[in-house]
Every structure is written in C-alpha cells, then in structure tokens.
Design an enzyme around this catalytic site. Structure first.
Site, mmCIF file in Angstrom:
data_model
loop_
_atom_site.group_PDB
_atom_site.id
_atom_site.type_symbol
_atom_site.label_atom_id
_atom_site.label_comp_id
_atom_site.label_asym_id
_atom_site.label_seq_id
_atom_site.Cartn_x
_atom_site.Cartn_y
_atom_site.Cartn_z
ATOM 1 N N CYS A 133 0.809 -1.224 0.000
ATOM 2 C CA CYS A 133 0.000 0.000 0.000
ATOM 3 C C CYS A 133 0.839 1.270 0.000
ATOM 4 C CB CYS A 133 -0.917 -0.009 1.206
ATOM 5 S SG CYS A 133 -1.702 -1.598 1.434
ATOM 6 N N LYS B 36 -9.489 7.894 0.799
ATOM 7 C CA LYS B 36 -9.932 6.516 0.499
ATOM 8 C C LYS B 36 -11.447 6.410 0.635
ATOM 9 C CE LYS B 36 -5.706 3.933 1.376
ATOM 10 N NZ LYS B 36 -4.756 4.974 1.858
ATOM 11 N N HIS C 78 -9.343 1.891 -1.539
ATOM 12 C CA HIS C 78 -7.924 1.634 -1.339
ATOM 13 C C HIS C 78 -7.377 0.976 -2.604
ATOM 14 C CE1 HIS C 78 -4.103 0.966 0.179
ATOM 15 N NE2 HIS C 78 -4.355 0.386 1.332
ATOM 16 N N PHE D 291 1.031 -2.930 4.631
ATOM 17 C CA PHE D 291 1.169 -4.252 5.232
ATOM 18 C C PHE D 291 2.653 -4.611 5.197
ATOM 19 C CE2 PHE D 291 -3.198 -6.451 4.392
ATOM 20 C CZ PHE D 291 -3.715 -5.829 5.510
#
Lengths: 83, 404
Positions: free
Chosen positions: B162, B326, B331, B390
């Site tokens: 991300c 977002k 996303h 992540f």
C-alpha cells in the site's frame, strides 16, 4: 463435548499451539492470546472443515465473538443451516 | 540541492478519469464506492468496491496495443499521458536520457494472471496467451509508460504494497533533487478487482461490506479500489525556464519500516516516517496544515495513524486538517499513494481540502479534525501524504504551495 466443539479445539491447538486444557466454552479469546492473524487462520480452517461461511470482520470483532462458546455456537448454527 | 516541482499530473480513479473530474468529485463530496459491476459477484461476500466506472479501453488504445496491456498498465498509460500533456513537457534527444520513470504496482497484472491460469486449471487448456508474462510482470506499467513517453533514463518499478506509489514518487523526487535525472515521471497503478484477489482480501477479514468510513467509531473496514496516479517532476529552474505550470513543490520524503507485525501497524514506525519527511524538508511540524492520511477505515490503521500524528505534532495536532480520500476512491493499494497525492497537490495548489466522506460518529481513539463530509476552501501552505503498508513499510511525502 460435541464433535463440533472437539474439532474446533483441534484446529485452535494446531494453529496456535495453545494448551488444550485451557480451551473451554467460557474461555475468553483475549485471554488465550490468540492474535488476529491466528484468528483468521482458525476461521479459515473452521470454514474448510465444516463447509460453512462464518461472517466475521476483524474491524468489528468485539461485537462478534468474545468466548470460544460464541464461536462454537455460531458454527453449530451454521452447520445446522447447511444441512 | 535542486528544488523539485510537480509540473503535471494525471489520474484514473473511481472518482474520475482525469484531474478535472477528480477535482469536481472532491469539491462536490461525491464518492466513487458502490456495488461491483466489472466482474460477477455471485461467489463473493464482498460486493462493494471503488471501481473505475465507464473506462473503455478501446477509447484509449488500439486492439493491437491492448494485447500487451493488463488493466493496471492501461490505467498507468492513461494517467501518464494526461500528466505529460498537462506539464507541456516534450522529450528530445538531450532530455530523454535524463528522464527517469518510476511507476510502482503492489501486485502487477492480476487479471492477466487469473485469466491465463483459469484456462489452465479450470478449462484444462495447455497454453496461455503469449503476452501473459509481459502483461503481468509488476514492472509492466513502468515499461509501457517509459516506451510511450520516450523516457530513457533510470526506469524501474517499486513494490511495497500500500506504500508503493509513495515510494516510487519519493525516489523520483530524490533523483531529480540529487541530479541523477532532470525529469521523473512517477506514480503507481493497480487493478486488483479480480475474483481471486477479492477472495484473498475477503480471507483477511478486513474489508467492509458497507462503505469506507475512515476514523469513525462505526467503521467496518477498507474498501478496495483501482486506478493510477502519475506525476511529472522536474527541477524548479527547468520548469521556470520553459514557463511550465507549477502545481506544487515537493520538499520532503521520509521512509521507515516497523520491523514488527506483518499486518498490525505501529504508531512508532509511522511516526518515524512522518518525522523523516519533515526533517528531509527541513521544516517544523507547525508549518503543516493538512495531512492526507493513509486512513484505510480499518480498526487497526486509523487508531495507530492518529497516535502517530499526535506523537509527531504534539500540541499542533488538533489544529491540523487530516482527511482520508480513500473514502472517495477506495484503497487502490499500490496506486493509492499517487491517487492521494493528487488530492494533496490540490490542497496546496487550489486551496481545496478534501473531506473524509461517510463520516458518522467520532471515535474517542481518533480525536483529530478529519474534515468530516464537507470539503473546505482554505489556503494550505504545506501538506503531507501518508502511506503505511502491510509488512510495516512506511512512506510519507511533503509538498508545499508554490507561490512563485
């Protein structure tokens, strides 16, 4: 202990290595130190084992499952609905 | 070191193909999250996403071109053409070798992989289409952009889930600032709305079935998006010489790793990236007025990000405007940092501060000014764009209003 309860405990032990003696219906998930990552792995195995879909969103977890009994009851209901 | 400015940008997103459409959606507080329409949702439990609506590949590419283009590369090319056209920059033999191209993707051509492998596994076919590899490689988009625009300098893709696009843009910024390149065409692209990919996100149990409500007490998770954002960066001197439009100055880039949990973000790790961006820009926290948050709408991110902002900004934190776009465009994973930087540039260039949409009940753990529901029109001198991935990979960009 029902067959479903037994199988769920097998899965939890396999995924987390937690002492099986601690697994009871009134055991609180937070007290068992089951991480959120372990928990989604457990749900995956439960769904695969019983061929069910457990509605669960990690963002609202507190509302869904507090104790192992909550999970077992949900699975029992879903298995009945499946059959 | 050389000053670096944004002279062009292009975007493909759920709230518009093209910067004008995107701006209109932000100004009108009109989000792009809705029922999934591009694929069958029969076997999905997540049926909501932020899709790029009405995107007709044939309107942008010939059939021959499309043979080589996964959807994520199509998005990248459409955004790159817009960015280049709006910058007014033309490549020539002198400039081309000095023009870098860094376009990232979190996962590459997932639709191509799935379609190719579905034939093998489900239909029992023995071959996949010949361009499967050059379509799905995660560097496919950057190669296509480099070829289409004739950019012959340092070119590669980056991948950090991300935070991908923010890392890509930051690296291009550093190259231009440091003299490794005179121009950098940078950004990210992602097209993750495939059956297998959505199923994978379902399995993580972090996706909302409803909508994306960042920082709200009743938030139910993230919503997947898709698209691309591309920027043209060049030196201030060169931009001035050719009378280019200057949308913003890029002044800082900060990176860090949590080196902690795979999925659960660390406020400390995020705070270190924000501080690194401020230090890189050599600015005090107090000059920042707007933060485009990572703001995924998950339980884990929004609390941790709020803590990180408190850690860095201290007493200044309550005066910041912090919003998550977002809530508009979902996303878009590897593209999200770029799509969000478009909103961040608009904040400093147009004085248009994007709101956090779908905002209902405040969460005591999230106690900042999230610009709920309605856009604001205010002068923003310095703004940040946060991306936290992540795996604990964090990247933050700082931009400044260019006043001439």
């Amino acid at each position: 202990m029902s067959d479903i309860e037994n199988k769920i405990y097998d899965i939890i032990v396999e995924k987390t290595g937690v002492n099986r003696g601690k697994l009871r219906r009134d055991a609180i998930l937070g007290d068992l130190n089951i991480s959120s990552l372990d928990f989604v792995e457990i749900l995956f195995s439960v769904e695969e084992t019983f061929d069910i879909e457990v509605p669960y969103n990690a963002n609202t977890q507190d509302q869904d499952f507090k104790t192992l009994g909550d999970i077992i009851s949900a699975v029992e209901t879903l298995v009945t609905e499946r059959d | 070191m050389r000053r670096v400015v944004v002279t062009g940008m292009g975007v493909v997103s759920a709230i518009g193909t093209g910067v004008d459409q995107y701006r209109e959606a932000i100004a009108g507080a009109k989000g792009g999250i809705g029922p999934i329409e591009t694929i069958s949702t029969e076997r999905l439990t997540v049926r909501t996403a932020a899709e790029v609506k009405g995107f007709d590949p044939a309107a942008h590419f010939t059939q021959t071109e499309l043979t080589a283009l996964d959807r994520f590369s199509q998005f990248a090319l459409v955004a790159a053409r817009e960015a280049m056209a709006s910058s007014g920059l033309t490549m020539d033999e002198t400039l081309a070798p000095r023009a870098a191209c860094i376009v990232g993707s979190g996962a590459g051509g997932q639709l191509t992989i799935e379609e190719g492998f579905r034939r093998l596994y489900e239909e029992g076919k023995h071959r996949v289409p010949p361009l499967t590899v050059p379509r799905y490689m995660s560097s496919a988009a950057v190669s296509q952009v480099s070829m289409a625009l004739g950019l012959k300098g340092p070119s590669f893709g980056v991948s950090s889930a991300c935070a991908t696009a923010t890392h890509a843009i930051g690296l291009g910024f550093q190259m231009v600032r440091g003299g490794l390149a005179d121009v950098a065409v940078v950004g990210g692209a992602e097209a993750p709305l495939s059956m297998g990919c959505i199923k994978s996100w379902e399995a993580l149990r972090v996706v909302s079935k409803d909508t994306c409500r960042p920082f709200c007490k009743d938030r139910t998770g993230m919503v997947l998006g898709e698209g691309a954002g591309i920027f043209v960066l060049e030196t201030l001197d060169a931009a001035r010489r050719r009378g280019a439009p200057i949308l913003a100055e890029v002044i800082g880039f900060g990176m860090s790793a949590d080196a902690g949990d795979l999925l659960s973000p660390s406020p400390e790790g995020a705070a270190r990236a924000v501080r690194a961006a401020l230090d890189d820009a050599a600015i005090a926290p107090e000059v920042v007025t707007y933060v485009n948050a990572h703001g995924t709408g998950t339980a884990a991110n929004d609390g941790a990000e709020t803590k990180a902002i408190h850690q860095v900004f201290g007493a200044h934190a309550p005066t910041l405007m912090v919003s998550s776009t977002k809530s508009f465009h979902g996303h878009a994973l590897g593209a999200s940092g770029a799509i969000e930087l478009v909103a961040t540039v608009m904040a400093v260039h147009d004085g248009l501060v994007a709101p956090t949409l779908n905002f209902t009940t405040p969460d005591p753990e999230c106690d900042l000014d999230y610009v709920p529901n309605d856009p604001r029109h205010e002068q923003v001198d310095v703004a940040l764009s946060n991306s936290f991935a992540f795996g604990g990979l964090n990247a933050v960009l700082a931009v400044r209003r260019f006043a001439g």
